[in-house]
Scaffold this active site. Structure first.
Site, mmCIF file in Angstrom:
data_model
loop_
_atom_site.group_PDB
_atom_site.id
_atom_site.type_symbol
_atom_site.label_atom_id
_atom_site.label_comp_id
_atom_site.label_asym_id
_atom_site.label_seq_id
_atom_site.Cartn_x
_atom_site.Cartn_y
_atom_site.Cartn_z
ATOM 1 N N HIS A 289 0.901 -1.164 0.000
ATOM 2 C CA HIS A 289 0.000 0.000 0.000
ATOM 3 C C HIS A 289 0.929 1.200 0.000
ATOM 4 O O HIS A 289 1.768 1.335 0.894
ATOM 5 C CB HIS A 289 -0.894 -0.016 1.241
ATOM 6 C CG HIS A 289 -2.035 0.934 1.173
ATOM 7 N ND1 HIS A 289 -2.928 1.078 2.229
ATOM 8 C CD2 HIS A 289 -2.459 1.794 0.209
ATOM 9 C CE1 HIS A 289 -3.844 1.983 1.895
ATOM 10 N NE2 HIS A 289 -3.569 2.424 0.685
ATOM 11 N N LEU A 290 0.813 2.084 -0.985
ATOM 12 C CA LEU A 290 1.825 3.110 -1.213
ATOM 13 C C LEU A 290 2.140 3.909 0.041
ATOM 14 O O LEU A 290 1.257 4.532 0.635
ATOM 15 C CB LEU A 290 1.369 4.058 -2.333
ATOM 16 C CG LEU A 290 2.339 5.188 -2.687
ATOM 17 C CD1 LEU A 290 3.712 4.652 -3.051
ATOM 18 C CD2 LEU A 290 1.767 6.038 -3.817
ATOM 19 N N HIS A 291 3.422 3.916 0.414
ATOM 20 C CA HIS A 291 3.873 4.669 1.586
ATOM 21 C C HIS A 291 5.371 4.907 1.496
ATOM 22 O O HIS A 291 6.111 4.157 0.866
ATOM 23 C CB HIS A 291 3.550 3.919 2.888
ATOM 24 C CG HIS A 291 4.291 2.619 3.034
ATOM 25 N ND1 HIS A 291 3.969 1.474 2.320
ATOM 26 C CD2 HIS A 291 5.353 2.267 3.813
ATOM 27 C CE1 HIS A 291 4.776 0.485 2.660
ATOM 28 N NE2 HIS A 291 5.635 0.946 3.553
ATOM 29 N N LEU A 292 5.808 5.981 2.140
ATOM 30 C CA LEU A 292 7.220 6.277 2.346
ATOM 31 C C LEU A 292 7.484 6.319 3.844
ATOM 32 O O LEU A 292 6.563 6.532 4.644
ATOM 33 C CB LEU A 292 7.620 7.614 1.711
ATOM 34 C CG LEU A 292 7.716 7.672 0.186
ATOM 35 C CD1 LEU A 292 6.341 7.826 -0.445
ATOM 36 C CD2 LEU A 292 8.609 8.828 -0.263
#
Length: 385
Positions: free
Chosen positions: A216-219
């Protein structure tokens, strides 16, 4: 690392009673162009004094005060105290930290089989977290000029922190975006570094196959009060007047992008980096990315003056899942020279040579690495024409 208090901390704090959290709402952190500071940041001579001597930006105050409160409320998987830290003897300057709890108590990584794997709403994702884990919504003033679409980024705690202040930057989680780097997310990560006055606030990204544990898109963003090798490691330009630099120094060769100012130069950097990560993803090549304040390309030695932002990209072998029995697993911070070690025995016995062996075992074989280098140089050259 101790996190200082700030007089404005109430803006981002939760009510003390958990039953009141749902009605609290997510506070907004809105920032303007004038808060993005590219130059003038440097390490003090006494690095151990960093938390006490450096001024806090408004962004630092918001992150640190809210993060500390969530720790006091018990929203993390473990209480993070002062981590035992050492710089390994040798030429690289590895910063090793003993973090036993993270090695034992972090959530098991999801089953990942492809760098391009689709988002699965049935798996754990950031739409399933507790409301109290969200610190604030980060977004730019709406009238700021930008070639990229405006993004709202949720800043939330990482419940298995590497260090104090460890947060996740998650763009619009309801969209269910897979872990593939997008321009708006990267720009927010770079601007988060520019919003901080702390030279040790870094941001990074792990691709699927590059030890991302949640699809799940994250930085990641976190504070580390120590210099790292990649801040001033020497580099060579890939071509005359090029904007892609080759970082050849240990601990791992990589691709270096650099900006010394927000605005158009930053937008161009974001575009170049995402063209590179798109290529890697489309070709099933795992990768890690690290954003830090640092010296301009071409410097031959670390400098106390951090005049801009370095974005380092590493292509690497795919690795799905956590490898048991190793001192550390190789992802974004390890490639940058920060080694979170899992056990006291490994922390005591770890050497620079052993750390380099673990890291280099994760890199692409030479022939494939050269193919990737040539392809990325060509991509950047096309964009510059």
């Amino acid at each position: 690392m101790a996190i200082p208090h700030d007089s404005n901390e109430a803006l981002y704090l939760l009510p003390p009673n958990k039953e009141d959290w749902a009605g609290q709402g997510i506070p907004d952190f809105v920032y303007g162009q004038e808060e993005l500071l590219a130059g003038g940041i440097q390490w003090p001579r006494n690095t151990s004094a960093v938390p006490g001597v450096l001024p806090l930006s408004r962004f630092d105050s918001a992150v640190c005060s809210a993060w500390r409160q969530r720790m006091e409320l018990g929203l993390f998987r473990y209480h993070l105290g002062e981590l035992q830290t050492q710089t390994l003897p040798g030429a690289v300057g590895f910063v090793a930290q003993l973090n036993v709890e993270r090695g034992v108590q972090r959530r098991r990584p999801q089953s990942i089989k492809s760098v391009r794997q689709a988002f699965d709403p049935e798996q754990f994702n950031f739409n399933k977290i507790r409301p109290g884990e969200i610190l604030f919504r980060l977004h730019r003033e709406p009238d700021l000029p930008s070639a990229l679409q405006q993004e709202d980024i949720l800043v939330m705690i990482n419940v298995s922190p590497l260090e104090w202040g460890h947060v996740l930057l998650v763009p619009k989680p309801a969209l269910g975006l897979p872990q593939r780097l997008l321009p708006g997310a990267l720009r927010a990560g770079v601007e988060a570094v520019l919003l901080s006055l702390h030279p040790g606030f870094r941001v990074g990204f792990n691709s699927l196959g590059g030890l991302a544990s949640v699809n799940h898109l994250h930085l990641h963003g976190y504070y580390l009060a120590h210099r790292l090798p990649v801040e001033g490691a020497p580099s060579n330009s890939s071509r005359p007047r090029g904007h892609l630099y080759l970082l050849q120094a240990l601990p791992a060769p990589g691709f270096l992008f650099y900006t010394s100012s927000p605005g158009p130069d930053l937008e161009a950097l974001v575009s170049r980096v995402c063209r590179a990560t798109d290529y890697l993803t489309d070709h099933e090549i795992a990768h890690n990315l690290f954003v830090t304040r640092g010296a301009p390309p071409g410097k031959t030695s670390p400098s106390s003056a951090l005049t801009g932002v370095r974005v380092i990209l590493w292509a690497r072998k795919s690795s799905f899942g956590i490898k048991e029995g190793e001192a550390f697993n190789v992802a974004l911070c390890e490639l940058a020279g920060h080694l979170p070690v899992k056990t006291s025995q490994d922390f005591t016995s770890l050497t620079e040579a052993a750390a380099l062996t673990l890291i280099q075992d994760c890199l692409l074989p030479p022939a494939q690495a050269e193919e990737v280098r040539a392809a990325l140089v060509a991509l950047v050259a096309q964009e510059e024409q």
